[in-house]
Design an enzyme around this catalytic site. Structure first.
Site, PDB file in Angstrom:
ATOM      1  CE1 TYR A 199       2.648  -4.158  -4.806  1.00 44.17           C
ATOM      2  CE2 TYR A 199       2.061  -3.971  -2.488  1.00 44.17           C
ATOM      3  CZ  TYR A 199       1.749  -3.788  -3.823  1.00 44.17           C
ATOM      4  OH  TYR A 199       0.548  -3.230  -4.173  1.00 44.17           O
ATOM      5  CB  SER A 227       0.364  -0.536  -1.500  1.00 37.84           C
ATOM      6  OG  SER A 227       0.133  -1.572  -0.575  1.00 37.84           O
TER       7      SER A 227
END
Length: 350
Positions: free
Chosen positions: A178, A153
């Site tokens: 995350y 990501s």
């Protein structure tokens, strides 16, 4: 570990198959003549009906797909789509699918998504993104899988001020759990490539949007709110920019890395690539583009910056261009129009 029957057809495993990117990848692979085994646990982070609707687009019967650890198969585009509902963190069940199928490549897109949700439910991120990813790596190791492509990501860059973000930048300062799990995935993949000699490719996705998109993402939230005369939350008073990347461009990049050999085979077995549009858009300009497409003004609720969020994302995609000829083609205007068309067809059928 026992090996599968050599007469079985080769199959590509896609985890997160009922998710936004996973669904589109399965569809693209099937259209290109590849047999696909899709795995997803259908968690309730967002509307499970949307997830099952995606699977139905792939020919998978919902009632059968609801059963854990049972295979459901359809024939679509002349190729075989198989789905199994399973948790990646299930260390006993996951190896069974590698035994039952002749898996040629793995694309791991399954993960607990969402930066903000990681502040509320951190355990889900460790279970899925760390334990689950370890299990995938172990299966790749034990069943001699030659290539694993996996989702990282843009969040790993944190609030880096060096733009555009480049793969060689320091990413030791994530600002959400995350992001920390995605950085961990990159380290874990590197280690397994080094120790066991199979290729791992991590793709740092930059704000993906498009038809069948997630309801927790800006494109969906803004469109839905504007159409229903509800206020939209504009964080950091609109002083944000994102490298919004249309789903078709993302899938083109995933297919390139999954199905082809890179240009430079002297590089290490473990690689990382940014995959984005490389044309960041200011948040308020993005809202304006949605307003133009809907021909309707948004009621903007200006909000402070959210914890864990970043000010900007901007992908340097030179490496993916050089190695895999990646070239995003979809403009924001085209992408938003495509999403709105899908939204109307899915939610306003009557």
């Amino acid at each position: 570990m026992s090996s599968v029957n050599k007469d079985l057809p080769k199959t590509i495993l896609v985890t997160g198959a009922a998710g936004f990117i996973g669904f589109h990848l399965c569809k693209a692979l099937l259209e290109r003549g590849h047999n696909v085994l899709g795995l997803d646990n259908i968690n309730d982070y967002y509307d499970i009906n949307l997830k099952y609707s995606r699977l139905e687009e792939l020919g998978i019967d919902r009632l059968k797909a609801e059963n854990f650890s049972e295979y459901t198969t359809s024939t679509i585009y002349g190729t075989q789509m198989t789905f199994v509902r399973m948790n990646l963190e299930d260390r006993m069940e996951l190896p069974k699918i590698f035994k039952d199928f002749k898996i040629s490549q793995v694309c791991n897109l399954a993960a607990q998504a969402g930066v903000r949700y990681s502040l509320e439910n951190p355990e889900a991120y460790i279970d899925s993104n760390i334990v689950g990813f370890l299990n995938v790596l172990e299966c790749c190791r034990n069943f001699k899988i030659k290539k694993l492509v996996y989702a990282s990501s843009s969040s790993v860059y944190g609030n880096s001020e060096e733009v555009p973000f480049k793969e060689t930048a320091n990413v030791d300062h994530p600002i959400s759990l995350y992001a920390a799990t995605k950085k961990s995935n990159e380290l874990m993949a590197h280690t397994y490539s080094h120790l066991y000699g199979f290729e791992t490719i991590g793709l740092r996705f930059f704000t993906v949007y498009g038809p069948w998109g997630r309801p927790d993402m800006a494109m969906f939230l803004f469109t839905d709110a504007i159409m229903h005369d509800k206020p939209i939350k504009v964080f950091n008073n609109g002083e944000l920019s994102r490298d919004f990347t249309f789903i078709d461009d993302i899938i083109a990049g995933v297919l390139a890395t999954l199905l082809n050999s890179g240009k430079d085979q002297t590089k290490p077995m473990s690689k990382l690539y940014n995959i984005g549009n490389s044309q960041p858009v200011k948040l308020l300009d993005y809202v304006a583009a949605i307003e133009n497409e809907l021909n309707k003004k948004a009621n903007k609720a200006m909000m402070p910056m959210q914890a864990g969020d970043v000010n900007q994302t901007f992908a340097n995609i030179d490496a993916l261009k050089a190695d895999y000829k990646y070239q995003p083609k979809t403009s924001i205007k085209e992408g938003i129009a495509s999403f709105v068309d899908w939204y109307n067809s899915y939610y306003n059928k009557d």
